[in-house]
Design a protein around this motif. Structure first.
Motif: not given
Length: 340
Positions: A140-148, A182-186
């Motif tokens: 939400r702040t414009g940075d990268y999520e760890p998994l891309q 898995s808890s974040l991405v599914g």
């Protein structure tokens, strides 16, 4: 066309005039015939004002769009990725493209010391240059999520820079990456909004292949974090919506008149300010944008599209009721350099 010879790069004082004086020769084969119909050959207008160039005729020169202080500007004259407005208490920092247009990503100014907007800037660049759907996920702040994941490949990324830390692997094997949770991405990378967009695109493609087209198909917009965008179109009506896709209040307009619709005021009123324990005091337009001319009793002032004042407090609104406030004045009064 131009060649500036024997420029000596040593300190000879300050100012463009001094720099031009040390040019020994400017060679050009330009003539009026090399200029377009709306242009004219202008002497001393190129390379430190030493050489001629073709420029648009007076009266046809577009307004300057380059970055100017106190906005956060890069050395090449473009806007920096992070632009901040307001004071420490109510101010926010927004992600921006190189032209100064706000893109996805924001943070309260007091907390934005580490904000980079690297992911939002990169995704905006890819969408503009490659003209395709990009699935990079930004916070939400414009940075990268760890998994891309993008174009069928997945990798781990450093949040502030986006540099790969592991991978890439095919999207089907993303669970093998150390950054997968898995808890974040599914079970799939695409979020609900993105899946809806993909499904709608598939339906429309099949309709075209069969020579059919149905009026009233919904149009879904997603933000860079995969959540629902600030507005959605249903049955020809554009509604302001939250991150879950639910309609916010009664802010809406017919889709044929939604040009310029951003729902900034609607989202600030219903989402961002309440999350901070604050209340929006400015008025919203029916389409969810901020009303440019605001007043509190007998105190009048203008605001920009993000709701921040662009004028001092006045006894009355300026001519045009804040609709024609010069861009340079808006930037000067509402933009400050980011916290670094």
């Amino acid at each position: 066309m131009f060649l500036l010879l024997q420029i000596l790069f040593f300190l000879v004082g300050s100012g463009i005039g001094q720099q031009c004086q040390i040019a020994q020769k400017c060679v050009t084969d330009f003539s009026e015939n090399d200029c377009w119909m709306a242009e004219q050959l202008v002497p001393n207008s190129h390379i430190y004002n030493c050489c001629p160039s073709c420029q648009q005729s007076p009266g046809e020169i577009p307004p300057t769009t380059g970055c100017n202080p106190p906005a956060n500007c890069l050395p090449d004259g473009t806007y920096g990725p992070v632009q901040c407005k307001g004071d420490t208490f109510t101010g926010r920092c927004f992600c921006s493209n190189e032209n100064g247009t706000r893109i996805f990503g924001q943070m309260w100014r007091a907390d934005a010391s580490q904000m980079t907007c690297a992911c939002s800037r990169r995704r905006a660049e890819l969408e503009a240059t490659e003209k395709r759907s990009v699935t990079l996920h930004c916070t939400r702040t414009g940075d990268y999520e760890p998994l891309q994941c993008d174009n069928g490949m997945c990798w781990c990324a450093e949040p502030r820079t986006g540099q790969p830390t592991a991978g890439p692997v095919p999207e089907a094997d993303m669970r093998q990456l150390p950054c997968y949770r898995s808890s974040l991405v599914g079970t799939q990378y695409l979020r609900q909004c993105e899946s809806v967009v993909h499904a709608i695109a598939t339906i429309q493609r099949e309709q075209m292949e069969h020579g059919t087209s149905f009026l009233g198909n919904p149009v879904t917009f997603c933000d860079y974090d995969g959540s629902y965008g600030p507005f959605q179109i249903r049955n020809g009506i554009a509604y302001c919506t939250g991150r879950d896709g639910e309609i916010l209040g009664s802010w809406q307009t017919v889709s044929s008149e939604m040009t310029g619709m951003n729902c900034n005021c609607a989202r600030d009123t219903m989402l961002y300010f309440p999350e901070r324990g604050m209340t929006v005091t400015e008025n919203c337009q029916p389409n969810g944008n901020y009303v440019p001319n605001q007043n509190v009793g007998n105190v009048f002032y203008c605001v920009d599209s993000d709701g921040y004042p662009t004028t001092d407090f006045l006894d009355e609104w300026p001519p045009g009721n804040c609709m024609d406030t010069p861009t340079s004045k808006r930037n000067k009064l509402s933009l400050d350099a980011p916290y670094v």
